[in-house]
Design a protein around this motif. Structure first.
Motif, PDB file in Angstrom:
ATOM      1  N   ASP A  15      -7.263  -1.082  -3.577  1.00 32.35           N
ATOM      2  CA  ASP A  15      -6.610  -1.750  -2.441  1.00 32.35           C
ATOM      3  C   ASP A  15      -7.645  -2.307  -1.468  1.00 32.35           C
ATOM      4  O   ASP A  15      -7.477  -3.418  -0.941  1.00 32.35           O
ATOM      5  CB  ASP A  15      -5.693  -0.765  -1.714  1.00 32.35           C
ATOM      6  CG  ASP A  15      -4.531  -0.313  -2.585  1.00 32.35           C
ATOM      7  OD1 ASP A  15      -4.015  -1.154  -3.355  1.00 32.35           O
ATOM      8  OD2 ASP A  15      -4.147   0.867  -2.505  1.00 32.35           O
ATOM      9  N   LYS A  16      -8.689  -1.547  -1.225  1.00 33.05           N
ATOM     10  CA  LYS A  16      -9.736  -2.021  -0.305  1.00 33.05           C
ATOM     11  C   LYS A  16     -10.435  -3.259  -0.868  1.00 33.05           C
ATOM     12  O   LYS A  16     -10.811  -4.167  -0.124  1.00 33.05           O
ATOM     13  CB  LYS A  16     -10.738  -0.897  -0.027  1.00 33.05           C
ATOM     14  CG  LYS A  16     -10.147   0.225   0.814  1.00 33.05           C
ATOM     15  CD  LYS A  16     -11.199   1.208   1.301  1.00 33.05           C
ATOM     16  CE  LYS A  16     -11.700   2.098   0.191  1.00 33.05           C
ATOM     17  NZ  LYS A  16     -12.637   3.144   0.695  1.00 33.05           N
ATOM     18  N   VAL A  63      -8.205  -6.196  -0.207  1.00 32.49           N
ATOM     19  CA  VAL A  63      -8.293  -6.571   1.205  1.00 32.49           C
ATOM     20  C   VAL A  63      -9.582  -7.338   1.470  1.00 32.49           C
ATOM     21  O   VAL A  63      -9.569  -8.384   2.139  1.00 32.49           O
ATOM     22  CB  VAL A  63      -8.206  -5.317   2.108  1.00 32.49           C
ATOM     23  CG1 VAL A  63      -8.583  -5.660   3.543  1.00 32.49           C
ATOM     24  CG2 VAL A  63      -6.809  -4.723   2.053  1.00 32.49           C
ATOM     25  N   ARG A  64     -10.689  -6.846   0.946  1.00 28.75           N
ATOM     26  CA  ARG A  64     -11.983  -7.522   1.162  1.00 28.75           C
ATOM     27  C   ARG A  64     -11.970  -8.912   0.535  1.00 28.75           C
ATOM     28  O   ARG A  64     -12.516  -9.871   1.101  1.00 28.75           O
ATOM     29  CB  ARG A  64     -13.128  -6.678   0.579  1.00 28.75           C
ATOM     30  CG  ARG A  64     -13.424  -5.421   1.365  1.00 28.75           C
ATOM     31  CD  ARG A  64     -14.770  -4.832   0.974  1.00 28.75           C
ATOM     32  NE  ARG A  64     -14.780  -4.362  -0.406  1.00 28.75           N
ATOM     33  CZ  ARG A  64     -14.523  -3.107  -0.774  1.00 28.75           C
ATOM     34  NH1 ARG A  64     -14.222  -2.191   0.149  1.00 28.75           N
ATOM     35  NH2 ARG A  64     -14.564  -2.760  -2.039  1.00 28.75           N
ATOM     36  N   GLU A 122      -4.258   7.900   0.920  1.00 27.28           N
ATOM     37  CA  GLU A 122      -5.306   7.315   1.749  1.00 27.28           C
ATOM     38  C   GLU A 122      -5.781   6.029   1.088  1.00 27.28           C
ATOM     39  O   GLU A 122      -5.541   5.817  -0.110  1.00 27.28           O
ATOM     40  CB  GLU A 122      -6.464   8.309   1.893  1.00 27.28           C
ATOM     41  CG  GLU A 122      -6.101   9.550   2.702  1.00 27.28           C
ATOM     42  CD  GLU A 122      -7.318  10.410   2.965  1.00 27.28           C
ATOM     43  OE1 GLU A 122      -8.404  10.098   2.443  1.00 27.28           O
ATOM     44  OE2 GLU A 122      -7.171  11.408   3.693  1.00 27.28           O
ATOM     45  N   PRO A 123      -6.418   5.132   1.838  1.00 28.36           N
ATOM     46  CA  PRO A 123      -6.863   3.855   1.264  1.00 28.36           C
ATOM     47  C   PRO A 123      -7.622   4.040  -0.044  1.00 28.36           C
ATOM     48  O   PRO A 123      -8.629   4.759  -0.106  1.00 28.36           O
ATOM     49  CB  PRO A 123      -7.771   3.294   2.366  1.00 28.36           C
ATOM     50  CG  PRO A 123      -7.195   3.848   3.622  1.00 28.36           C
ATOM     51  CD  PRO A 123      -6.724   5.229   3.268  1.00 28.36           C
ATOM     52  N   GLN A 124      -7.099   3.402  -1.123  1.00 32.51           N
ATOM     53  CA  GLN A 124      -7.715   3.476  -2.437  1.00 32.51           C
ATOM     54  C   GLN A 124      -8.710   2.335  -2.617  1.00 32.51           C
ATOM     55  O   GLN A 124      -8.597   1.267  -1.996  1.00 32.51           O
ATOM     56  CB  GLN A 124      -6.632   3.397  -3.519  1.00 32.51           C
ATOM     57  CG  GLN A 124      -5.570   4.479  -3.401  1.00 32.51           C
ATOM     58  CD  GLN A 124      -6.124   5.873  -3.691  1.00 32.51           C
ATOM     59  OE1 GLN A 124      -6.563   6.154  -4.792  1.00 32.51           O
ATOM     60  NE2 GLN A 124      -6.114   6.737  -2.684  1.00 32.51           N
ATOM     61  N   GLU A 125      -9.675   2.535  -3.495  1.00 35.58           N
ATOM     62  CA  GLU A 125     -10.735   1.549  -3.677  1.00 35.58           C
ATOM     63  C   GLU A 125     -10.177   0.207  -4.168  1.00 35.58           C
ATOM     64  O   GLU A 125     -10.625  -0.853  -3.717  1.00 35.58           O
ATOM     65  CB  GLU A 125     -11.773   2.073  -4.670  1.00 35.58           C
ATOM     66  CG  GLU A 125     -12.984   1.167  -4.827  1.00 35.58           C
ATOM     67  CD  GLU A 125     -13.701   0.901  -3.520  1.00 35.58           C
ATOM     68  OE1 GLU A 125     -14.248  -0.209  -3.356  1.00 35.58           O
ATOM     69  OE2 GLU A 125     -13.710   1.803  -2.645  1.00 35.58           O
ATOM     70  N   GLN A 144      -5.457   4.151   9.718  1.00 29.80           N
ATOM     71  CA  GLN A 144      -6.513   3.950   8.720  1.00 29.80           C
ATOM     72  C   GLN A 144      -6.565   2.490   8.262  1.00 29.80           C
ATOM     73  O   GLN A 144      -7.653   1.903   8.152  1.00 29.80           O
ATOM     74  CB  GLN A 144      -6.276   4.876   7.521  1.00 29.80           C
ATOM     75  CG  GLN A 144      -6.491   6.345   7.830  1.00 29.80           C
ATOM     76  CD  GLN A 144      -6.102   7.234   6.653  1.00 29.80           C
ATOM     77  OE1 GLN A 144      -5.239   6.890   5.839  1.00 29.80           O
ATOM     78  NE2 GLN A 144      -6.720   8.412   6.578  1.00 29.80           N
ATOM     79  N   TRP A 145      -5.412   1.890   7.999  1.00 29.31           N
ATOM     80  CA  TRP A 145      -5.399   0.526   7.492  1.00 29.31           C
ATOM     81  C   TRP A 145      -5.635  -0.494   8.598  1.00 29.31           C
ATOM     82  O   TRP A 145      -6.137  -1.593   8.339  1.00 29.31           O
ATOM     83  CB  TRP A 145      -4.079   0.239   6.775  1.00 29.31           C
ATOM     84  CG  TRP A 145      -4.072   0.762   5.374  1.00 29.31           C
ATOM     85  CD1 TRP A 145      -3.333   1.794   4.879  1.00 29.31           C
ATOM     86  CD2 TRP A 145      -4.864   0.293   4.291  1.00 29.31           C
ATOM     87  NE1 TRP A 145      -3.611   2.000   3.553  1.00 29.31           N
ATOM     88  CE2 TRP A 145      -4.558   1.079   3.159  1.00 29.31           C
ATOM     89  CE3 TRP A 145      -5.824  -0.710   4.156  1.00 29.31           C
ATOM     90  CZ2 TRP A 145      -5.161   0.895   1.925  1.00 29.31           C
ATOM     91  CZ3 TRP A 145      -6.417  -0.898   2.915  1.00 29.31           C
ATOM     92  CH2 TRP A 145      -6.082  -0.104   1.817  1.00 29.31           C
ATOM     93  N   LEU A 205      -9.214  -1.283   8.642  1.00 29.79           N
ATOM     94  CA  LEU A 205      -9.670  -2.100   7.513  1.00 29.79           C
ATOM     95  C   LEU A 205      -9.085  -3.509   7.538  1.00 29.79           C
ATOM     96  O   LEU A 205      -9.683  -4.444   6.997  1.00 29.79           O
ATOM     97  CB  LEU A 205      -9.306  -1.416   6.193  1.00 29.79           C
ATOM     98  CG  LEU A 205      -9.923  -0.021   5.978  1.00 29.79           C
ATOM     99  CD1 LEU A 205      -9.370   0.612   4.702  1.00 29.79           C
ATOM    100  CD2 LEU A 205     -11.436  -0.127   5.900  1.00 29.79           C
ATOM    101  N   LEU A 232       0.844  -1.189   0.000  1.00 31.55           N
ATOM    102  CA  LEU A 232       0.000   0.000   0.000  1.00 31.55           C
ATOM    103  C   LEU A 232       0.880   1.240   0.000  1.00 31.55           C
ATOM    104  O   LEU A 232       1.881   1.301   0.726  1.00 31.55           O
ATOM    105  CB  LEU A 232      -0.915   0.000   1.231  1.00 31.55           C
ATOM    106  CG  LEU A 232      -1.674  -1.311   1.481  1.00 31.55           C
ATOM    107  CD1 LEU A 232      -2.165  -1.383   2.909  1.00 31.55           C
ATOM    108  CD2 LEU A 232      -2.831  -1.448   0.504  1.00 31.55           C
TER     109      LEU A 232
END
Length: 305
Positions: A139-140, A143-144, A134-137, A174-175, A178, A129
């Motif tokens: 990357d999220k 993770v999901r 900030e957390p990008q879509e 932030q991470w 998540l 990352l």
């Protein structure tokens, strides 16, 4: 623990493992057949996250992984062997780069998805990352996907040297929300910050896999190979003669009858039984021959009369 041992542990220098590029793969079949008996840790991240630079920094080599000025150029899967630990780092193509055709992006997304889900020896996925963002879509989503498929995640914040301490702390927080299991590791390929922590984390996760086979362990097994004895009953080994010094010791002990220990019960083995049977058969044949010769001698005597 003594003060001397504490100081020794504190002064112990971490020895960086070696990275060896073993294979470059392009298809799912190749991925499935690549080092199937060893633990894998996949490296995933956006196309411009600095994955190749991190690999070179971990290996302490400048050109092990090719660093391109054009994000998303790498379209293959590189398999790196970690020595002497004996597990593999799987460098997956970067995701989230829009300049590739839709069909090509879907092809590689399908390949990565199938590999992550179907690879039985996958110990974890290290998601790289960008510490500056900030957390990008994208990357999220990765993770999901990993959480939904129960794949352990090792979050790594790259390019940490380009952020202030406050920005790094904020990004870690932030991470952490998540990715509940494990605080992200901040690392810099330029300054070397965090590289040792990343290696220790990778090794620790690999060691928990049932497919973990360190090279040192394999070499130790090869030093003491187990040989299969073909055509010889294992019980024969019980009839091995004693060493000369052992025999001499036993003779000295039996010199005094009062101190002589009870004789151990003789162990009868299959080989001994066969030998005894052959000896009995030989004696029987000798006795039969003797009786036959005696009878012939008697008949000859009667004929002369």
């Amino acid at each position: 623990m003594s003060n001397d041992s504490i100081k020794s542990n504190e002064l112990e220098v971490f020895k960086f493992p070696q990275l060896v590029l073993e294979q470059t793969l392009y298809t799912l079949a190749q991925l499935k057949n690549a080092a199937p008996d060893f633990a894998h840790i996949a490296l995933a991240g956006r196309s411009n996250v600095g994955k190749s630079s991190l690999i070179n920094a971990l290996a302490r080599r400048r050109q092990l992984a090719k660093v391109s000025a054009t994000p998303g150029k790498t379209r293959s899967v590189n398999l790196y062997k970690v020595e002497p630990q004996g597990f593999y780092l799987t460098d997956l193509p970067g995701y989230g780069y829009a300049k590739r055709s839709k069909a090509e992006r879907e092809l590689w997304a399908n390949l990565i998805e199938k590999y992550l889900v179907e690879c039985e020896n996958l110990a974890a996925v290290a998601i790289l990352l960008d510490c500056r963002l900030e957390p990008q879509e994208a990357d999220k989503m990765m993770v999901r996907f990993a959480l939904a498929n129960q794949i352990p995640i090792i979050p790594i914040l790259t390019k940490a040297d380009k952020c202030t301490q406050k920005e790094r702390s904020e990004r870690v927080s932030q991470w952490t929300v998540l990715i509940p299991h494990g605080e992200p590791l901040a690392v810099s390929s330029q300054t070397g910050m965090g590289l040792e922590k990343v290696w220790k984390k990778l090794i620790s996760v690999a060691e928990q896999s049932e497919f973990y086979h360190p090279v040192e362990e394999i070499q130790e097994e090869n030093k003491n190979p187990v040989y299969e004895v073909v055509g010889i009953n294992i019980e024969i080994l019980s009839e091995e003669p004693l060493e000369p010094d052992v025999q001499a010791g036993q003779e000295e002990q039996s010199a005094n009858p009062a101190d002589e220990p009870a004789k151990p019960k003789k162990i009868r083995t299959k080989r001994g039984a066969v030998a005894r049977e052959r000896e009995a058969q030989k004696k029987a044949e000798q006795e039969k021959a003797r009786l036959k010769a005696k009878a012939e001698k008697s008949r000859a005597k009667h004929k002369r009369k």
